[in-house]
Motif scaffolding. Structure first.
Motif, PDB file in Angstrom:
ATOM      1  N   TYR A 169      71.039 -52.354  22.226  1.00  0.00           N
ATOM      2  CA  TYR A 169      72.291 -52.658  22.921  1.00  0.00           C
ATOM      3  C   TYR A 169      73.242 -51.477  22.804  1.00  0.00           C
ATOM      4  O   TYR A 169      73.353 -50.893  21.725  1.00  0.00           O
ATOM      5  CB  TYR A 169      72.984 -53.872  22.297  1.00  0.00           C
ATOM      6  CG  TYR A 169      72.180 -55.133  22.216  1.00  0.00           C
ATOM      7  CD1 TYR A 169      71.123 -55.402  23.074  1.00  0.00           C
ATOM      8  CD2 TYR A 169      72.473 -56.088  21.245  1.00  0.00           C
ATOM      9  CE1 TYR A 169      70.401 -56.576  22.986  1.00  0.00           C
ATOM     10  CE2 TYR A 169      71.761 -57.270  21.153  1.00  0.00           C
ATOM     11  CZ  TYR A 169      70.724 -57.504  22.018  1.00  0.00           C
ATOM     12  OH  TYR A 169      70.003 -58.668  21.918  1.00  0.00           O
ATOM     13  N   PRO A 170      73.987 -51.151  23.871  1.00  0.00           N
ATOM     14  CA  PRO A 170      73.851 -51.669  25.232  1.00  0.00           C
ATOM     15  C   PRO A 170      72.686 -50.992  25.949  1.00  0.00           C
ATOM     16  O   PRO A 170      72.522 -49.775  25.882  1.00  0.00           O
ATOM     17  CB  PRO A 170      75.182 -51.323  25.884  1.00  0.00           C
ATOM     18  CG  PRO A 170      75.661 -50.111  25.142  1.00  0.00           C
ATOM     19  CD  PRO A 170      75.137 -50.246  23.744  1.00  0.00           C
ATOM     20  N   TYR A 171      71.891 -51.787  26.654  1.00  0.00           N
ATOM     21  CA  TYR A 171      70.664 -51.299  27.268  1.00  0.00           C
ATOM     22  C   TYR A 171      70.928 -50.430  28.493  1.00  0.00           C
ATOM     23  O   TYR A 171      71.838 -50.690  29.274  1.00  0.00           O
ATOM     24  CB  TYR A 171      69.788 -52.484  27.689  1.00  0.00           C
ATOM     25  CG  TYR A 171      68.608 -52.065  28.547  1.00  0.00           C
ATOM     26  CD1 TYR A 171      67.521 -51.409  27.988  1.00  0.00           C
ATOM     27  CD2 TYR A 171      68.618 -52.289  29.929  1.00  0.00           C
ATOM     28  CE1 TYR A 171      66.456 -50.988  28.767  1.00  0.00           C
ATOM     29  CE2 TYR A 171      67.544 -51.876  30.717  1.00  0.00           C
ATOM     30  CZ  TYR A 171      66.466 -51.225  30.131  1.00  0.00           C
ATOM     31  OH  TYR A 171      65.420 -50.812  30.901  1.00  0.00           O
ATOM     32  N   GLY A 172      70.108 -49.400  28.648  1.00  0.00           N
ATOM     33  CA  GLY A 172      70.048 -48.592  29.848  1.00  0.00           C
ATOM     34  C   GLY A 172      68.624 -48.122  30.040  1.00  0.00           C
ATOM     35  O   GLY A 172      67.765 -48.305  29.163  1.00  0.00           O
ATOM     36  N   HIS A 173      68.325 -47.485  31.157  1.00  0.00           N
ATOM     37  CA  HIS A 173      66.948 -47.095  31.454  1.00  0.00           C
ATOM     38  C   HIS A 173      66.403 -46.057  30.478  1.00  0.00           C
ATOM     39  O   HIS A 173      65.172 -45.890  30.375  1.00  0.00           O
ATOM     40  CB  HIS A 173      66.836 -46.595  32.887  1.00  0.00           C
ATOM     41  CG  HIS A 173      66.950 -47.694  33.903  1.00  0.00           C
ATOM     42  ND1 HIS A 173      65.984 -48.666  34.047  1.00  0.00           N
ATOM     43  CD2 HIS A 173      67.923 -48.007  34.798  1.00  0.00           C
ATOM     44  CE1 HIS A 173      66.346 -49.521  34.992  1.00  0.00           C
ATOM     45  NE2 HIS A 173      67.525 -49.153  35.461  1.00  0.00           N
ATOM     46  N   HIS A 174      67.290 -45.382  29.725  1.00  0.00           N
ATOM     47  CA  HIS A 174      66.817 -44.447  28.705  1.00  0.00           C
ATOM     48  C   HIS A 174      66.118 -45.186  27.561  1.00  0.00           C
ATOM     49  O   HIS A 174      65.404 -44.572  26.760  1.00  0.00           O
ATOM     50  CB  HIS A 174      67.988 -43.629  28.152  1.00  0.00           C
ATOM     51  CG  HIS A 174      69.064 -44.439  27.502  1.00  0.00           C
ATOM     52  ND1 HIS A 174      69.767 -45.415  28.164  1.00  0.00           N
ATOM     53  CD2 HIS A 174      69.542 -44.435  26.236  1.00  0.00           C
ATOM     54  CE1 HIS A 174      70.643 -45.975  27.345  1.00  0.00           C
ATOM     55  NE2 HIS A 174      70.522 -45.403  26.170  1.00  0.00           N
ATOM     56  N   MET A 175      66.305 -46.525  27.488  1.00  0.00           N
ATOM     57  CA  MET A 175      65.677 -47.340  26.457  1.00  0.00           C
ATOM     58  C   MET A 175      64.505 -48.156  27.019  1.00  0.00           C
ATOM     59  O   MET A 175      64.023 -49.084  26.382  1.00  0.00           O
ATOM     60  CB  MET A 175      66.714 -48.308  25.867  1.00  0.00           C
ATOM     61  CG  MET A 175      67.966 -47.665  25.333  1.00  0.00           C
ATOM     62  SD  MET A 175      67.644 -46.799  23.792  1.00  0.00           S
ATOM     63  CE  MET A 175      67.343 -48.182  22.701  1.00  0.00           C
ATOM     64  N   ARG A 176      64.036 -47.795  28.225  1.00  0.00           N
ATOM     65  CA  ARG A 176      63.103 -48.652  28.961  1.00  0.00           C
ATOM     66  C   ARG A 176      61.828 -48.963  28.195  1.00  0.00           C
ATOM     67  O   ARG A 176      61.460 -50.146  28.047  1.00  0.00           O
ATOM     68  CB  ARG A 176      62.763 -47.994  30.301  1.00  0.00           C
ATOM     69  CG  ARG A 176      61.766 -48.790  31.144  1.00  0.00           C
ATOM     70  CD  ARG A 176      61.484 -48.100  32.474  1.00  0.00           C
ATOM     71  NE  ARG A 176      60.564 -48.885  33.296  1.00  0.00           N
ATOM     72  CZ  ARG A 176      59.244 -48.784  33.223  1.00  0.00           C
ATOM     73  NH1 ARG A 176      58.695 -47.923  32.364  1.00  0.00           N
ATOM     74  NH2 ARG A 176      58.469 -49.536  33.986  1.00  0.00           N
TER      75      ARG A 176
END
Length: 322
Positions: A267-274
């Motif tokens: 958190y907070p999620y973004g596509h870098h954490m896909r």
């Protein structure tokens, strides 16, 4: 009236230990929770940290493959981290399967300028700091419910009371359910009862509460309880798999949350954490299968609430003054 079989004590390895003269003290039947979900059943399931449509698709596919029943899907980053199209896709996907979708509301203390949350005292903690933060949570709630979301996750008592009042006033739908986050979960029966009266429809308690603590709570409140069977590391990393039958016996009505320890926060999620997010979403479902298999081995899997059930039943509330 609760079926006696649903409240029977079940302990892993108990038969073998008894044979060897190492049997545990007798269980007190009075410890069992007298409560259940409306419509029947004493436990439901929840897959948390499902941060967007792609992670949701992974969860649903894996749940189908492993035959893991799901009552609720929850997300932790917040409504504000999803586009309208993403929310709509998640609403439609869960709606097709009659699964409740729960999205987190608004900014909270760890993500704004409140440095006190990073001190040893934790300062104001994870709550909504100031008027604008509460307003952000309300905006998230209105936006999400207009897009079809029926469950909102909150981490602040003021936000909870505000959204309960908004629900009573018809600003958000009357059948919206409000879920209290583990980030602020109560640790005693008096606090648990306060959250119920402030508008909570389910309350996530910290995963380090003892079995006796659960019994104490159930003597004052029948509001549904959420508990991580395996907690993320930032919530302690507790793994209580072998206690799952006893947690149900003491804590019903109970949502079994299948979290994941030894995994980085997302958190907070973004596509870098896909890649991490999709891998951990899949593993949470597998953890659920392990817990359900354990329940089955001990004959404690027969009192699950019907799939598609989501409402909490009649709860106690503070009076809303005009």
């Amino acid at each position: 009236m609760t079926d006696a079989s649903a409240t029977a004590a079940r302990r892993p390895g108990e038969q073998v230990l008894t044979t060897l003269g190492l049997n545990a003290p007798a269980i007190d039947p009075a410890d069992a929770s007298p409560h259940s979900f409306p419509g029947g059943g004493r436990w439901r399931t929840e897959i948390p940290s499902c941060e967007g449509p792609e992670a949701l698709a992974v969860v649903l596919k894996e749940a189908s493959r492993l035959d893991v029943p799901i009552h609720r899907i929850s997300q932790g980053s917040g409504v504000w981290m999803l586009t309208d199209a993403e929310i709509t896709e998640m609403v439609e996907s869960t709606g097709e399967r009659d699964i409740e979708l729960c999205l987190f509301t608004g900014p909270r203390g760890t993500w704004d300028i409140g440095g006190s949350t990073r001190t040893d005292s934790r300062g104001g903690g994870l709550r909504a700091r100031g008027h604008d933060a509460v307003a952000g949570c309300v905006e998230d709630a209105v936006r999400a419910t207009e897009l079809g979301v029926k469950c909102l996750l909150v981490a602040d008592e003021g936000v909870l009371w505000t959204l309960h009042r908004a629900r009573a006033a018809g600003i958000i739908p009357a059948d919206t359910t409000l879920k209290v986050s583990a980030l602020i979960g109560p640790v005693n029966p008096a606090a648990y009862a306060v959250y119920e009266r402030l508008g909570a429809d389910s309350v996530n308690v910290p995963s380090d509460l003892t079995l006796d603590h659960l019994t104490e709570i159930r003597r004052v409140s029948g509001a549904p309880m959420d508990m991580y069977i395996e907690a993320p590391d930032d919530l302690g990393g507790y793994v209580r798999m072998y206690e799952v039958a006893e947690l149900i016996r003491r804590g019903a009505p109970l949502y079994l949350k299948f979290g994941l320890s030894k995994a980085p926060g997302i958190y907070p999620y973004g596509h870098h954490m896909r890649e991490l997010t999709l891998a951990t979403a899949k593993e949470r479902v597998r953890r659920g299968r392990l817990a359900l298999d354990l329940l089955a081995r001990h004959g404690a899997d027969g009192d699950m609430a019907p799939l598609g059930s989501r409402l909490p039943g009649d709860l106690q509330r503070f009076e809303i003054s005009s």
